[in-house]
Motif scaffolding. Structure first.
Motif, PDB file in Angstrom:
ATOM      1  N   LEU A   1      -4.876  -3.103   2.192  1.00 22.19           N
ATOM      2  CA  LEU A   1      -4.727  -4.081   3.263  1.00 22.19           C
ATOM      3  C   LEU A   1      -4.637  -5.500   2.711  1.00 22.19           C
ATOM      4  O   LEU A   1      -3.848  -6.318   3.181  1.00 22.19           O
TER       5      LEU A   1
ATOM      6  N   PRO B   1      -0.359  -2.462   9.548  1.00 21.96           N
ATOM      7  CA  PRO B   1      -1.314  -1.807   8.658  1.00 21.96           C
ATOM      8  C   PRO B   1      -2.770  -1.936   9.117  1.00 21.96           C
ATOM      9  O   PRO B   1      -3.569  -1.025   8.913  1.00 21.96           O
ATOM     10  N   LEU B   2      -3.097  -3.062   9.763  1.00 15.82           N
ATOM     11  CA  LEU B   2      -4.469  -3.278  10.213  1.00 15.82           C
ATOM     12  C   LEU B   2      -4.916  -2.201  11.197  1.00 15.82           C
ATOM     13  O   LEU B   2      -6.110  -1.885  11.298  1.00 15.82           O
TER      14      LEU B   2
ATOM     15  N   ARG C   1      -2.977   3.732   5.271  1.00 14.51           N
ATOM     16  CA  ARG C   1      -2.618   2.504   4.547  1.00 14.51           C
ATOM     17  C   ARG C   1      -2.360   2.796   3.073  1.00 14.51           C
ATOM     18  O   ARG C   1      -1.438   2.239   2.471  1.00 14.51           O
TER      19      ARG C   1
END
Length: 574
Positions: free
Chosen positions: A403, A453-454, A461
């Motif tokens: 991340l 992605p969060l 991820r």
């Protein structure tokens, strides 16, 4: 010099052994979405914790174990709805308590060790101030005695040079040191209960052993521990009772020896089977089959024979940095290695041993003070920018925390199409189609292209990070603790994926990890680092089964092995 007595947990008044501290009956937790929909994440959980007892919650990400733990310290979140027949701390209900009440309880009566130290610690504040604040908030001592307490607590959890580390910010510390500082903050007030959410995930085996020793001492003094972990070998060393969670429910519960020695539920057996070790080398860890549906790149022309020139070679690399105290420390000391085509070189060592710095030098993100790194015989670390540009497409990297390596403004599609264009501009016109193929290659789908992605799971991820890494058709991928933050079943899938990619694409891996089980499972050869020095190199089986250096022997002796632990626990439960 710190003595053994100074690093042990001091004797303080604790609840009588066996006294019931926590009681949970019929715990249910829902999360409410923006549209008002409710998601049932914890279903009917029962547990009972007594003084001096350790209960472990194990299961995959999303199983509900961390949410259950957070409900015990009032940190589930404003969008959570909690109901329970009983949710009590020494007879006092935990339901409906205001923040002011929780502030008095957290730290003093219940300590909470979070998993992600980088997020949990203030990036702008020295870690010593973080621990000092935990003491100050509960009116503990004077500024002088708090400073002494900070240094003592850092020493207890195995932080070297505590005076120096206390002055450093989290970003200046390794992942292992950050985690230890977070643990020190949670236990500084010696609470009756410590909830530890993956407390050893980022730690090497020797430091892990130190932290487990601290937790064992706390248990011996009457402190109770709720341990959340995907590492069943760690769980086996501490837990009296294991609760296995899946889909928000407890699917198996019982004494540790019974659950690990004679698992009754298929999911528990699946977790045990997914643990990498010397016994799993050459076999798959997950039930999931190979994921290849596309031939993205030309297959490798031939495997590495050991007689040809290495792809990547480090020659007597030296690197030093100046610390905040002005002292210059050499963190990599004349290290050499070679990496052949289609080969995996595992690099293992404690936090601060220099392995991640060596990885950055291999990636040419740091220049060595002396020595050099060569790629296919050509200068790499000391090359000009133009020369490096030609090589950079051939060397990719996957980090521990994907991340933080993604641009937060980009969706998955932009992350991948950007890498595709970098690798080969001719693919730019069909970049989105190519990105979808990459996702399918790593076990995701085209539907993930438009996700942030969060909002993806840690395993998803990491798959995106691997897809980005292979987008340029690299010959070498540097994996820096790439699976250390994943739960055991997701880790198993990622390790199987990496093995598949190596078989299909002939990629070479520089695999850096503190997890000896992962290193042995994945590596052809192993390099062991201590204090910046490569103390041992060789074939993986030779290094693990017949280590020559005393430090390697120490690492292996510190390794918690599930097989040994299961035998011991099974024997003690009979």
């Amino acid at each position: 010099m710190t003595t053994e007595s100074e690093t042990s947990i001091p004797i303080i008044d604790k609840p009588a052994a066996g006294k019931k501290l926590l009681e949970v009956r019929g715990l249910n937790i829902w999360f409410t979405g923006q549209n008002g929909e409710r998601k049932h994440v914890v279903r009917g959980v029962d547990l009972e914790l007594r003084a001096g007892q350790c209960i472990a919650l194990v299961g995959e990400s999303g199983s509900g174990k961390s949410v259950t733990a957070r409900s015990l310290v009032g940190l589930v979140g404003d969008n959570a709805i909690i109901s329970a027949d009983t949710l009590a701390l020494e007879g006092e209900t935990l339901l409906g308590r205001p923040d002011s009440w929780w502030r008095r309880v957290r730290g003093a009566r219940i300590g909470f060790i979070l998993q992600d130290a980088l997020v949990s610690l203030d990036p702008l504040r020295p870690v010593g101030k973080e621990i000092d604040e935990a003491l100050w908030l509960h009116a503990w001592g004077t500024s002088h005695t708090r400073r002494e307490k900070v240094l003592q607590t850092l020493t207890q959890v195995g932080v070297p040079e505590p005076e120096l580390r206390a002055r450093q910010r989290p970003g200046e510390l390794s992942g292992g040191l950050r985690q230890r500082a977070l643990i020190a903050s949670a236990i500084a007030l010696h609470p009756d209960i410590v909830i530890a959410d993956e407390p050893t995930t980022a730690l090497d085996v020797t430091v892990q052993a130190q932290v487990l020793s601290v937790l064992k001492q706390m248990l011996g003094r009457g402190t109770s521990v709720i341990l959340i972990s995907h590492d069943l070998a760690v769980v086996a060393k501490l837990a009296d009772v294991i609760l296995v969670m899946q889909g928000g429910e407890i699917v198996e519960a019982g004494p540790s020896g019974q659950v690990l020695g004679e698992p009754q539920h298929p999911y528990t057996q699946q977790l045990i089977d997914a643990i990498p070790s010397e016994h799993t080398k050459g076999s798959r860890l997950s039930a999931r089959g190979g994921v290849f549906t596309h031939q993205l790149f030309a297959p490798p022309s031939k495997p590495f024979s050991g007689n040809e020139s290495p792809l990547l070679e480090a020659r007597n690399v030296v690197k030093s940095f100046r610390g905040p105290d002005g002292v210059r420390r050499t963190v990599v000391k004349s290290v050499s290695f070679t990496l052949g085509r289609g080969e995996t070189l595992g690099i293992v060592g404690e936090s601060g041993s220099g392995k991640s710095t060596l990885a950055r030098i291999a990636l040419s993100l740091e220049k060595p003070d002396s020595g050099e790194v060569r790629f296919l015989g050509e200068a790499w670390s000391n090359a000009t920018s133009a020369e490096q540009l030609k090589i950079r497409r051939s060397i990719a990297v996957v980090y521990q925390d994907p991340l933080s390596s993604f641009d937060p403004r980009w969706r998955v599609s932009r992350i991948l199409t950007d890498a595709i264009a970098l690798g080969d501009p001719k693919h730019a016109r069909r970049a989105r189609e190519r990105a979808a193929e990459l996702l399918e290659t790593v076990g995701l789908t085209a539907a993930h292209l438009d996700q942030w992605p969060l909002r993806m799971s840690g395993g998803q991820r990491q798959r995106v990070a691997i897809a980005r890494a292979i987008a340029t058709n690299p010959e070498v991928i540097v994996l820096d603790e790439a699976v250390s933050a994943l739960d055991v079943s997701v880790q198993a899938q990622i390790l199987d994926l990496l093995s598949d990619l190596q078989t299909q694409l002939g990629i070479s891996y520089l695999f850096i990890s503190h997890d000896l089980g992962v290193i042995h499972h994945m590596s052809d050869r192993v390099l062991v680092m201590q204090n910046g020095v490569a103390v041992e190199q060789g074939n993986a089986d030779e290094v693990f089964y017949s280590p020559c250096h005393s430090y390697t022997q120490k690492l292996l002796e510190s390794l918690p092995r599930l097989e040994y632990a299961r035998l011991r626990l099974a024997a003690s439960s009979r």
